[in-house]
Design an enzyme around this catalytic site. Structure first.
Site, mmCIF file in Angstrom:
data_model
loop_
_atom_site.group_PDB
_atom_site.id
_atom_site.type_symbol
_atom_site.label_atom_id
_atom_site.label_comp_id
_atom_site.label_asym_id
_atom_site.label_seq_id
_atom_site.Cartn_x
_atom_site.Cartn_y
_atom_site.Cartn_z
ATOM 1 C CB SER A 193 -0.886 0.020 1.246
ATOM 2 O OG SER A 193 -1.615 1.228 1.319
ATOM 3 C CE1 TYR A 231 -3.909 -2.140 5.775
ATOM 4 C CE2 TYR A 231 -3.517 0.196 5.409
ATOM 5 C CZ TYR A 231 -3.774 -1.064 4.918
ATOM 6 O OH TYR A 231 -3.880 -1.261 3.560
HETATM 7 N N1 LIG Z 1 -9.004 -0.176 0.018
HETATM 8 C C1 LIG Z 1 -7.905 0.541 0.134
HETATM 9 O O1 LIG Z 1 -7.937 1.781 0.220
HETATM 10 C C2 LIG Z 1 -6.554 -0.151 0.105
HETATM 11 C C3 LIG Z 1 -5.427 0.622 -0.199
HETATM 12 C C4 LIG Z 1 -4.177 -0.005 -0.230
HETATM 13 C C5 LIG Z 1 -4.072 -1.361 0.039
HETATM 14 N N2 LIG Z 1 -5.178 -2.084 0.346
HETATM 15 C C6 LIG Z 1 -5.004 -3.515 0.622
HETATM 16 O O2 LIG Z 1 -5.734 -4.253 -0.331
HETATM 17 C C7 LIG Z 1 -6.022 -5.555 0.195
HETATM 18 C C8 LIG Z 1 -7.471 -5.865 -0.058
HETATM 19 O O3 LIG Z 1 -8.292 -4.975 0.685
HETATM 20 P P1 LIG Z 1 -9.608 -4.304 0.089
HETATM 21 O O4 LIG Z 1 -9.415 -2.865 0.067
HETATM 22 O O5 LIG Z 1 -10.019 -5.006 -1.147
HETATM 23 O O6 LIG Z 1 -10.639 -4.588 1.282
HETATM 24 P P2 LIG Z 1 -11.870 -5.574 1.448
HETATM 25 O O7 LIG Z 1 -12.910 -5.289 0.436
HETATM 26 O O8 LIG Z 1 -12.219 -5.476 2.882
HETATM 27 O O9 LIG Z 1 -11.263 -7.031 1.123
HETATM 28 C C9 LIG Z 1 -10.414 -7.695 2.030
HETATM 29 C C10 LIG Z 1 -10.389 -9.180 1.680
HETATM 30 O O10 LIG Z 1 -9.444 -9.832 2.541
HETATM 31 C C11 LIG Z 1 -10.113 -10.877 3.232
HETATM 32 N N3 LIG Z 1 -9.532 -11.053 4.567
HETATM 33 C C12 LIG Z 1 -9.230 -10.103 5.487
HETATM 34 N N4 LIG Z 1 -8.711 -10.668 6.580
HETATM 35 C C13 LIG Z 1 -8.681 -12.013 6.352
HETATM 36 C C14 LIG Z 1 -8.261 -13.140 7.110
HETATM 37 N N5 LIG Z 1 -7.742 -13.015 8.344
HETATM 38 N N6 LIG Z 1 -8.390 -14.358 6.559
HETATM 39 C C15 LIG Z 1 -8.924 -14.513 5.326
HETATM 40 N N7 LIG Z 1 -9.331 -13.487 4.559
HETATM 41 C C16 LIG Z 1 -9.213 -12.244 5.071
HETATM 42 C C17 LIG Z 1 -11.573 -10.460 3.285
HETATM 43 O O11 LIG Z 1 -12.370 -11.598 3.449
HETATM 44 P P3 LIG Z 1 -13.399 -11.760 4.704
HETATM 45 O O12 LIG Z 1 -14.475 -10.743 4.478
HETATM 46 O O13 LIG Z 1 -13.869 -13.148 4.566
HETATM 47 O O14 LIG Z 1 -12.608 -11.482 5.943
HETATM 48 C C18 LIG Z 1 -11.735 -9.852 1.891
HETATM 49 O O15 LIG Z 1 -11.904 -10.876 0.946
HETATM 50 C C19 LIG Z 1 -5.630 -5.509 1.666
HETATM 51 O O16 LIG Z 1 -4.370 -6.118 1.826
HETATM 52 C C20 LIG Z 1 -5.532 -4.010 1.946
HETATM 53 O O17 LIG Z 1 -4.645 -3.746 2.991
HETATM 54 C C21 LIG Z 1 -6.416 -1.516 0.374
#
Ligand SMILES: NC(=O)c1ccc[n+]([C@@H]2O[C@H](COP(=O)([O-])OP(=O)(O)OC[C@H]3O[C@@H](n4cnc5c(N)ncnc54)[C@H](OP(=O)(O)O)[C@@H]3O)[C@@H](O)[C@H]2O)c1
Length: 262
Positions: A139, A152
């Protein structure tokens, strides 16, 4: 998963957001996919990817635990993994002293420990076979001390750094490592982190499908890293030459509880 005419990709966190879109890219571009998330919604996502012609297996597992990662790895049944997209992760808002330590531990265990455990298992197989692609979701948050999201941001600083180091270690092995570094993206992330009352939680965000497409293409090209979007590229360039104290103060203005509109 019986027909092995297509290569296999593992995508973690594929039930929503960036991971869902990454898995969709994989399925649309000729991969079979083994997907995982913690909640039953992963099975609905699997149906969507099957509609794209992929063989799909969905695993419900807490990837913060070694047992959860072992369960996912066992589901490969020894089939070679061509691509590992280690994307599962979550955030946590509020001041550090106000956070529940179980939540703090779960972020570290998911974003760092479980992610590394899975990468080591699959990475060893890839190195032995002399081929493979690893995409890790870091990120832009890893470029700055994230006041009111401190743990985080620290996990993502770790992941960004780790990704570059692993890429270097594997440079002569046929295995590539790519770090996808998104900025704020329109997913479940901010609701789950309890940050909907913050400026960053409320501002306009990037499209997860665009972010995933950029990351998928970078992985296929074997690039080292990709920061998505020009605003985020500018932000990381500035962060590299700005004192950490200034960055932490700036992060406070967008992430402190109540910093958004009432
Ligand atoms: N959105 C942003 O602004 C942003 C920016 C930079 C980086 N990121 C990174 O992008 C990645 C994806 O996040 P997102 O933004 O797409 O959010 P999201 O929509 O909340 O998706 C997160 C995914 O990870 C899964 N997950 C989380 N904890 C888990 C665990 N302990 N075991 C198994 N599955 C788990 C969730 O599944 P469950 O619902 O089943 O837990 C969901 O499928 C993350 O690594 C996040 O840090 C996000």
């Amino acid at each position: 998963m019986t027909a092995h005419t297509r290569p296999l990709a593992i995508v973690t966190g594929a039930s929503s957001g960036i991971g869902y879109e990454l898995a969709r890219c994989c399925a649309a571009q000729g991969f079979d996919v083994l997907i995982a998330a913690d909640q039953p919604s992963i099975h609905a996502a699997a149906q969507d990817f099957r509609a794209l012609g992929a063989a799909v297996e969905a695993i419900e597992a807490d990837l913060a635990t070694r047992d959860g990662v072992d369960k996912l790895y066992a589901a490969t049944h020894g089939r070679p993994v061509e691509a590992l997209l280690a994307n599962a992760g979550h955030g946590l808002g509020h001041g550090f002293l106000d956070q529940d330590f179980d939540d703090v531990q779960h972020i570290i265990d998911t974003n760092i420990t479980g992610t590394l455990y899975l990468i080591q298992k699959v990475g060893r197989d890839m190195r032995a076979s002399g081929r493979g692609r690893i995409l890790i979701t870091g990120s832009v948050a890893g470029f700055m001390p994230g006041s009111f999201q401190a743990v985080y941001s620290g996990t993502k600083a770790f992941i960004n750094s780790f990704s570059f180091a692993l890429r270097n270690e594997l440079q002569d092995t046929g295995v590539t490592v790519t770090c996808l570094m998104p900025g704020a993206t329109e997913t479940e992330f901010f609701a789950r982190a309890d940050m909907l009352d913050t400026k960053v939680g409320q501002e306009e965000k990037d499209d997860p499908a665009e972010v995933a497409k950029t990351g998928f293409e970078a992985m296929m090209q074997g690039e080292g890293d990709v920061v998505t979007g020009w605003k985020n590229k500018l932000q990381t360039t500035i962060a590299n030459v700005t004192p950490a104290e200034t960055l932490a103060e700036r992060h406070r203005t967008i992430a402190e509880p109540g910093s958004g509109k009432p």
